[in-house]
Design an enzyme around this catalytic site. Sequence first.
Site, PDB file in Angstrom:
ATOM      1  N   SER A   1      -0.986  -6.140   3.876  1.00 19.63           N
ATOM      2  CA  SER A   1      -1.984  -7.130   4.263  1.00 19.63           C
ATOM      3  C   SER A   1      -1.929  -8.314   3.288  1.00 19.63           C
ATOM      4  CB  SER A   1      -3.373  -6.489   4.320  1.00 19.63           C
ATOM      5  OG  SER A   1      -4.294  -7.320   4.993  1.00 19.63           O
TER       6      SER A   1
ATOM      7  N   ASP B   1      -3.064  -5.434  16.060  1.00 15.56           N
ATOM      8  CA  ASP B   1      -3.766  -5.801  14.826  1.00 15.56           C
ATOM      9  C   ASP B   1      -4.550  -7.087  15.056  1.00 15.56           C
ATOM     10  OD1 ASP B   1      -4.587  -6.371  12.234  1.00 15.56           O
ATOM     11  OD2 ASP B   1      -2.657  -5.869  11.333  1.00 15.56           O
TER      12      ASP B   1
ATOM     13  N   HIS C   1      -4.809  -2.674  12.582  1.00 15.93           N
ATOM     14  CA  HIS C   1      -4.501  -3.102  11.222  1.00 15.93           C
ATOM     15  C   HIS C   1      -4.250  -1.908  10.297  1.00 15.93           C
ATOM     16  CE1 HIS C   1      -4.311  -5.990   8.003  1.00 15.93           C
ATOM     17  NE2 HIS C   1      -5.236  -5.367   7.314  1.00 15.93           N
TER      18      HIS C   1
END
Length: 750
Positions: free
Chosen positions: A602, A690, A722
């Site tokens: 991320s 996501d 995600h």
Amino acid sequence: MPDAVASQTTQPADAPVTPPVAERRPVTRTHHGDVVSDDYEWLRAKDDPDVVGHLVAENAWTHAQLAHLAPLRQQLFEEIKARTLETDLSLPSRDGGFWYYARTVEGKQYPIHARYAVSGPDDWTPRVLDPGVPVPGEEVLLDQNVEAEGHDFFSLGSLDVSDDGTLLLYATDTEGDERFTLRVRDLATGRDLGDEVRNTAPGAFFTPDGQFVFYPTVDEAWRPYRIWRHRVGTPSAQDVLVFEEPDERFWVGAALSRSKTYIEIALGSKVTSESWLLEAADPTGELQVVRTRREGVEYSVEHAVLPGPDGEPQDVLLVLHNDGAENFELTVLPVADLPATHWGRVVVPHSTDVRLEGVSASERYLVLHLRRDAISRSGVLRLGDLPRASREGPGEPGQAKAKKTQSAAGEQWAFEELSFGEPLESVGAGVGTWEQPNLRVGYASFVTPSAVYEYDVATGTRTLLKQQPVLGGYDPAEYAQRREWAVAEDGTRIPISLVWRRDKVTAAEHPAEPAPLILYGYGAYETAIDPYFSIPRLSLLDRGAVFAVAHVRGGGEMGRRWYDEGKLLRKRNSFTDFVAAARHLVATGWTAPDRMVADGGSAGGLLVGAAVNLAPELFAGVLADVPFVDALTSILDPSLPLTVVEWDEWGDPLHDPEVYAYMKSYTPYENVPADASHYPRILATTSFNDTRVLYVEPAKWVARLRAAGAPALLKIEMSAGHGGVSGRYARWEEIAFENAWTLDVLGLAD
């Protein structure tokens, strides 16, 4: 789950022999006079068959290139499985007349939520439950395996039981897009009522009377911005909007106070917050603001009942705020003073060395959550040990500074800090229900499996209630952990945590020879990467790898200033800190460039993507999970999910040319060189659904890297969000895939 990994990744007979090449379809954007031609922006069209076909081809190429690792993936999967007690139970927690817990069953992907009745009002110590042995009096509330049947993805977003124990609310997502359908179940019959609310966000709960449910919903940008009230047994069309936040920078959430006296609606941007209270006994009543928001001031509140100046119980709010207190201070504010124009009296003053992170209250004690020297800590204070509150008020606004000093000197609270004596450890004290007499303390380190202790607040004694089982004869003495300090370009000392297996890596101060090493980092949102135990990581350590965490600026390890120095127009510090950590580990003999993999997910994917652009020669590989590598394109588009709320973290490149130029200077996608043939091996993973970091970011990044000659691979889950795939076995397969690739890069695949 025999041969689960191998069956999914064995190279098919028609495996591709050349990598997919994304067409160049230039899309031009112009901001602040800067014209950019983006060859791969067309990959954003999620419904375009060409896009889906390209992603499928990327998966096929990745699996073909890594087919030789199928036996290792299967072995790693089996090692995780063999070390994990598959049929297990969580530690029960009491709420009202029941003990609640979750249990897992061998072969099943998801947990089962259950409860049993308490034996009496003084029953505050949970039974010792033996895994696999039926629990006397067990009542199953929700079996996630049943709810997940027929779905490729399943996630539980909300779970709550009414105070009288008769109703269950739960919310599920079967797509991975974090839009949850809320339902209410009659626990006497086991059947769902007619209540069904679609497109909710996580965080729904019952009011104490069980007549209402409060829940959040999101706007088109996936921002939680509304709080609704639903009357149980009525159609969702009749739900009442309780609160709406129009400012797109702010998220909104709601929760019931631990005392169950108030419903709090809390809203916050990255730099500003505000809280509103509603009496829980009157859920249709009027909201009351605690203190009106002021730009740049953050605060949070916790309801407590403390002795007042006259010795009588007084409803107060424990307030953590950063108004003139960079690392926050703790104050006591009487509820009677709302809406407040002051913070109340100071009881834990600001410190430049200690970051105050939270406070919890029960009817018997208080717990302060804090951080010092990059280590999380908890302190406990018995209410009976509190100094009596002063009869003096907080003073007029113009006198606030002087009064603050007087209060800090005269009424400072002393919390007893809890520690287990390891140099690197995570200690977190959890307050259960309001009436719970004792405290639960969670503890873990890089070498110690996570454990929960009961802490007798009256005597200070600790009793182990449950520790994470690790099958196969795990001995923590076989592993070591330590702290190193790198020096950044500007002279700042950067902490690095390391863990390794003693008989694989001989190290006193440093190893006798460079070792294979995984350098992990995150560095955003003031998130601290605390010491944690990991069963899958053991398979890496046992093969001779060292695992290291670079606690770079932008995270929260070293206080608020540490965060501030790694965001906005100082974001490059995060990347140069990571590079400095890598150089330190090479210079001190821990590893060598051809034996080091950079790892981040991320915002950490942005970190490692930027780091490899800065110093590709330092790494043999880069593992980037759901990486935020096309940050500038995303942050420029306010219609994309979560963009506007991110401007306080990264800056607003849409309206500010300085921010635009700064972000363009570091965003990984923007800075792939024309010739990247000297780059290390790169594996990017993502998920098609996501909503936080869109799949298109790593897809574009890999396309540009490969066009520039870099050895880059993309793995995409077509039914996930995600957090990746759902289900523990599926998650283990995903971890085994990534760890096999990492070991291969490190030369440890044999």
